[in-house]
Structure formats: C-alpha cells, structure tokens
Write an enzyme that holds these catalytic residues in place. Structure first.
Site, PDB file in Angstrom:
ATOM      1  CE  LYS A  13      55.863  53.338  63.641  1.00 35.64           C
ATOM      2  NZ  LYS A  13      57.336  53.467  63.518  1.00 35.64           N
ATOM      3  NE  ARG A  88      56.605  54.471  70.121  1.00 37.21           N
ATOM      4  CZ  ARG A  88      56.373  55.093  68.974  1.00 37.21           C
ATOM      5  NH1 ARG A  88      55.173  55.142  68.458  1.00 37.21           N
ATOM      6  NH2 ARG A  88      57.358  55.655  68.340  1.00 37.21           N
ATOM      7  NE  ARG A 127      60.832  61.109  59.608  1.00 35.60           N
ATOM      8  CZ  ARG A 127      60.286  60.370  60.553  1.00 35.60           C
ATOM      9  NH1 ARG A 127      59.343  59.487  60.248  1.00 35.60           N
ATOM     10  NH2 ARG A 127      60.700  60.478  61.791  1.00 35.60           N
ATOM     11  NE  ARG A 160      59.210  62.897  63.970  1.00 34.53           N
ATOM     12  CZ  ARG A 160      58.742  61.656  64.085  1.00 34.53           C
ATOM     13  NH1 ARG A 160      57.858  61.203  63.211  1.00 34.53           N
ATOM     14  NH2 ARG A 160      59.149  60.884  65.055  1.00 34.53           N
ATOM     15  NE  ARG A 171      62.341  58.602  67.025  1.00 31.13           N
ATOM     16  CZ  ARG A 171      62.397  59.058  65.769  1.00 31.13           C
ATOM     17  NH1 ARG A 171      63.293  59.968  65.432  1.00 31.13           N
ATOM     18  NH2 ARG A 171      61.563  58.598  64.877  1.00 31.13           N
TER      19      ARG A 171
HETATM   20  P1  AP5 Z   1      58.121  56.937  57.866  1.00 29.74           P
HETATM   21  O1  AP5 Z   1      56.979  56.355  57.113  1.00 29.74           O
HETATM   22  O2  AP5 Z   1      58.043  58.354  58.269  1.00 29.74           O
HETATM   23  O3  AP5 Z   1      58.494  55.992  59.112  1.00 29.74           O
HETATM   24  P2  AP5 Z   1      57.740  55.722  60.489  1.00 29.74           P
HETATM   25  O4  AP5 Z   1      57.763  54.257  60.714  1.00 29.74           O
HETATM   26  O5  AP5 Z   1      56.415  56.410  60.497  1.00 29.74           O
HETATM   27  O6  AP5 Z   1      58.784  56.390  61.480  1.00 29.74           O
HETATM   28  P3  AP5 Z   1      58.575  57.397  62.688  1.00 29.74           P
HETATM   29  O7  AP5 Z   1      59.896  58.054  62.943  1.00 29.74           O
HETATM   30  O8  AP5 Z   1      57.411  58.291  62.458  1.00 29.74           O
HETATM   31  O9  AP5 Z   1      58.276  56.401  63.841  1.00 29.74           O
HETATM   32  P4  AP5 Z   1      58.411  56.629  65.337  1.00 29.74           P
HETATM   33  O10 AP5 Z   1      57.720  55.417  65.808  1.00 29.74           O
HETATM   34  O11 AP5 Z   1      59.770  56.820  65.842  1.00 29.74           O
HETATM   35  O12 AP5 Z   1      57.742  58.068  65.574  1.00 29.74           O
HETATM   36  P5  AP5 Z   1      56.336  58.527  66.134  1.00 29.74           P
HETATM   37  O13 AP5 Z   1      55.951  59.753  65.431  1.00 29.74           O
HETATM   38  O14 AP5 Z   1      55.399  57.376  66.146  1.00 29.74           O
HETATM   39  O15 AP5 Z   1      59.437  56.688  56.959  1.00 29.74           O
HETATM   40  C1  AP5 Z   1      60.711  57.156  57.380  1.00 29.74           C
HETATM   41  C2  AP5 Z   1      61.486  57.743  56.190  1.00 29.74           C
HETATM   42  O16 AP5 Z   1      61.869  56.685  55.314  1.00 29.74           O
HETATM   43  C3  AP5 Z   1      60.696  58.718  55.312  1.00 29.74           C
HETATM   44  O17 AP5 Z   1      61.565  59.716  54.867  1.00 29.74           O
HETATM   45  C4  AP5 Z   1      60.177  57.863  54.153  1.00 29.74           C
HETATM   46  O18 AP5 Z   1      60.004  58.625  52.963  1.00 29.74           O
HETATM   47  C5  AP5 Z   1      61.304  56.834  54.010  1.00 29.74           C
HETATM   48  N1  AP5 Z   1      60.848  55.493  53.642  1.00 29.74           N
HETATM   49  C6  AP5 Z   1      59.728  54.857  54.073  1.00 29.74           C
HETATM   50  N2  AP5 Z   1      59.677  53.591  53.588  1.00 29.74           N
HETATM   51  C7  AP5 Z   1      60.800  53.434  52.828  1.00 29.74           C
HETATM   52  C8  AP5 Z   1      61.333  52.348  52.062  1.00 29.74           C
HETATM   53  N3  AP5 Z   1      60.678  51.154  51.978  1.00 29.74           N
HETATM   54  N4  AP5 Z   1      62.517  52.522  51.433  1.00 29.74           N
HETATM   55  C9  AP5 Z   1      63.186  53.709  51.508  1.00 29.74           C
HETATM   56  N5  AP5 Z   1      62.721  54.778  52.196  1.00 29.74           N
HETATM   57  C10 AP5 Z   1      61.552  54.651  52.861  1.00 29.74           C
HETATM   58  O19 AP5 Z   1      56.695  58.857  67.646  1.00 29.74           O
HETATM   59  C11 AP5 Z   1      57.476  59.982  67.974  1.00 29.74           C
HETATM   60  C12 AP5 Z   1      57.588  60.116  69.489  1.00 29.74           C
HETATM   61  O20 AP5 Z   1      56.274  60.325  70.054  1.00 29.74           O
HETATM   62  C13 AP5 Z   1      58.134  58.874  70.232  1.00 29.74           C
HETATM   63  O21 AP5 Z   1      59.548  58.868  70.261  1.00 29.74           O
HETATM   64  C14 AP5 Z   1      57.505  59.055  71.614  1.00 29.74           C
HETATM   65  O22 AP5 Z   1      58.209  60.037  72.358  1.00 29.74           O
HETATM   66  C15 AP5 Z   1      56.134  59.622  71.298  1.00 29.74           C
HETATM   67  N6  AP5 Z   1      55.126  58.544  71.117  1.00 29.74           N
HETATM   68  C16 AP5 Z   1      54.442  58.247  69.971  1.00 29.74           C
HETATM   69  N7  AP5 Z   1      53.625  57.202  70.158  1.00 29.74           N
HETATM   70  C17 AP5 Z   1      53.787  56.820  71.461  1.00 29.74           C
HETATM   71  C18 AP5 Z   1      53.222  55.775  72.255  1.00 29.74           C
HETATM   72  N8  AP5 Z   1      52.328  54.902  71.746  1.00 29.74           N
HETATM   73  N9  AP5 Z   1      53.632  55.681  73.546  1.00 29.74           N
HETATM   74  C19 AP5 Z   1      54.505  56.547  74.075  1.00 29.74           C
HETATM   75  N10 AP5 Z   1      55.096  57.550  73.369  1.00 29.74           N
HETATM   76  C20 AP5 Z   1      54.737  57.688  72.079  1.00 29.74           C
HETATM   77 MG    MG Z   2      55.567  58.023  61.621  1.00 24.47          MG
END
Ligand code: AP5
Ligand code: MG
Ligand code: ZN
Length: 217
Positions: A13, A88, A127, A160, A171
C-alpha cells in the site's frame, strides 16, 4: 478523487501510494504513518496508539476516525486523497462515508491489493523505512542505492518494531478477522476494484495505474 488502498500488511500500500500520489497529484494519507508521527512526537494520541500497534492490534475506531477526520480537514486534501490503511473496520468505513457526505465529496474507488500470506511475511521481514519521508525499501526487491540511506531525501532507514515475525502474524490475523469483511462491503457498494498484488512492484503498479485511469475516463 478519493481512493482507498485496501490490503493486508505488506501488500504494498505504501509503496504504490507513493507512485499514485505523484502520477495523479493526490495527497497520501496513511493512518499508520499518522500514528507513528504522533508516537515520535510523544503526543497523547501516539502514546495511546503504541499499546495497540506493539501487539499488532487495531487502535480503537473512535480515535482512528477522529485522527483521519482532522487530517482530511486540512486544505491540501481538497486536491484529492489516497487513503492508505484506513478504513480497516466496518465502523471506520461508515465513518468515512459520513465525513465525505458532510463535505460534499464522494468515494471514487477502493483498490484491493491481494497478496498471499507467505509472500507478505517475506516482504515485511526485509523491509526498511525512511524515518523522514516514510518511503519503504526492501533488502531484496527494492534496495536503496546506498545502504541505510533514503534515495528520495537522504533520511536514515529503520526497521519497524511491529515487523517482528510474531507481531506480523498477529497483524495478519487481525486483517483476516476485522478488515477483510470490507472487501464484501465495498463490492456491494460498487466501489471495489481488484488488483493482483502478487507480482513485482512494477507489475502491480501497471495494474493499479490502469485501474485508476479507467476511473478518470
Ligand atoms: P509496503 O508498501 O510497506 O506495504 P504496506 O501495505 O504499506 O504494509 P504495512 O505494513 O505498512 O501495512 P499495515 O497495514 O500493516 O501497517 P500500517 O502502517 O497501516 O511494502 C512492504 C514491503 O514489501 C516493503 O519492503 C516493500 O519494499 C516491499 N514490496 C512492496 N511491493 C512489493 C512487490 N510487489 N514485490 C516485492 N516486494 C514488494 O499500520 C500499522 C499499525 O497502526 C496497525 O497494526 C494498527 O495498530 C495501527 N493502525 C493503522 N491504521 C489503522 C486503522 N485504520 N485502524 C486501527 N488501527 C490502525
Ligand atoms: Mg504502509
Ligand atoms: Zn526519505
């Protein structure tokens, strides 16, 4: 344009949002990035969110909806927004509908990036993230030009805390239980667009870009 990126942790994402914001001149609003920013600044919101994030759980809906609401009220969001990681849960999706209704805006599409769980574990374990601009990198699939340094802004790269394998598993479980019902929710409302997220970064980008271009025409 208002777009939502829906997908499991590690789906790409953040990676794809960076390209979308450039190509379509949109503002990238990532709820996880907003929580991490609050945590760095040790705000009350950040300290509250940390307890949940460390366990891979969702931060309570009211707090999350309030934070995103405040962000969408900032003037820059008028040019269009990519929501990354929000909504979410079903209550968050209803909260978003309400916010958009109140400001006379409309959701254009929800892009669901689907990736198998085994691949997600691989992506998250390699990552690295820029502490300054949040750009994600990967040891294998997207290494920075200089180890430990962001290509975009020269910021320092870090891993992270919630990318430890046990937290990633928590997660994923939370995603399947609490977030994946949104796929049906948005299919029924007619907003859902499926994007195959299993290919490499460029292949996923091609599919995503075509999907968004189709909305514009
Ligand atoms: P990356 O682009 O970083 O993936 P992402 O989908 O952004 O993954 P996240 O871990 O950020 O998602 P998340 O939803 O768990 O975390 P968030 O910060 O939202 O890519 C991942 C890796 O793969 C990178 O190294 C990249 O280079 C590589 N990559 C990408 N595409 C690729 C491909 N096609 N092929 C190969 N490699 C690739 O949330 C964190 C925490 O915050 C949650 O756990 C929760 O506690 C809280 N939170 C956030 N939003 C909410 C909400 N709406 N409600 C409640 N709690 C929330
Ligand atoms: Mg992200
Ligand atoms: Zn950077």
């Amino acid at each position: 344009m208002i777009l939502v990126l829906l997908g499991p942790p590690g789906a790409g994402k953040g990676t794809q949002a960076e390209r979308l914001q450039e190509t379509f001149s949109l503002v990238h609003v990532a709820s996880g990035d907003l929580f991490r920013e609050n945590l760095r600044e040790q705000t009350e919101l950040g300290i509250l969110a940390q307890k949940y994030m460390d366990q891979g759980k969702l931060v309570p809906d009211d707090v999350t909806i309030g934070m995103v609401h405040a962000r969408l009220e900032q003037p820059d969001s008028a040019k269009g927004v990519i929501l990354d990681g929000f909504p979410r849960t079903i209550p968050q999706a209803r909260g978003l509908n309400q916010m958009l209704d109140d400001t006379g805006r409309e959701l254009d599409a929800v892009l669901h990036i689907a990736v198998p769980d085994e691949e997600l574990l691989r992506r998250l374990s390699g990552r690295w993230i820029c502490e300054n601009c949040q750009t994600p990198y990967h040891d294998l699939s997207k290494p920075p030009q200089k180890a430990g340094v962001c290509d975009m802004c020269g910021g320092r790269l870090y891993q992270r805390d919630d990318d430890k394998p046990e937290t990633v598993r928590a997660r994923l479980k939370v995603y399947h239980e609490q977030t994946s019902p949104l796929i049906e929710f948005y299919r029924e409302s007619g907003h859902l667009r499926e994007v195959d997220g299993a290919g490499d970064i460029d292949a996923v980008w091609q599919a995503l870009k075509e999907s968004v271009q189709a909305l514009e025409s």
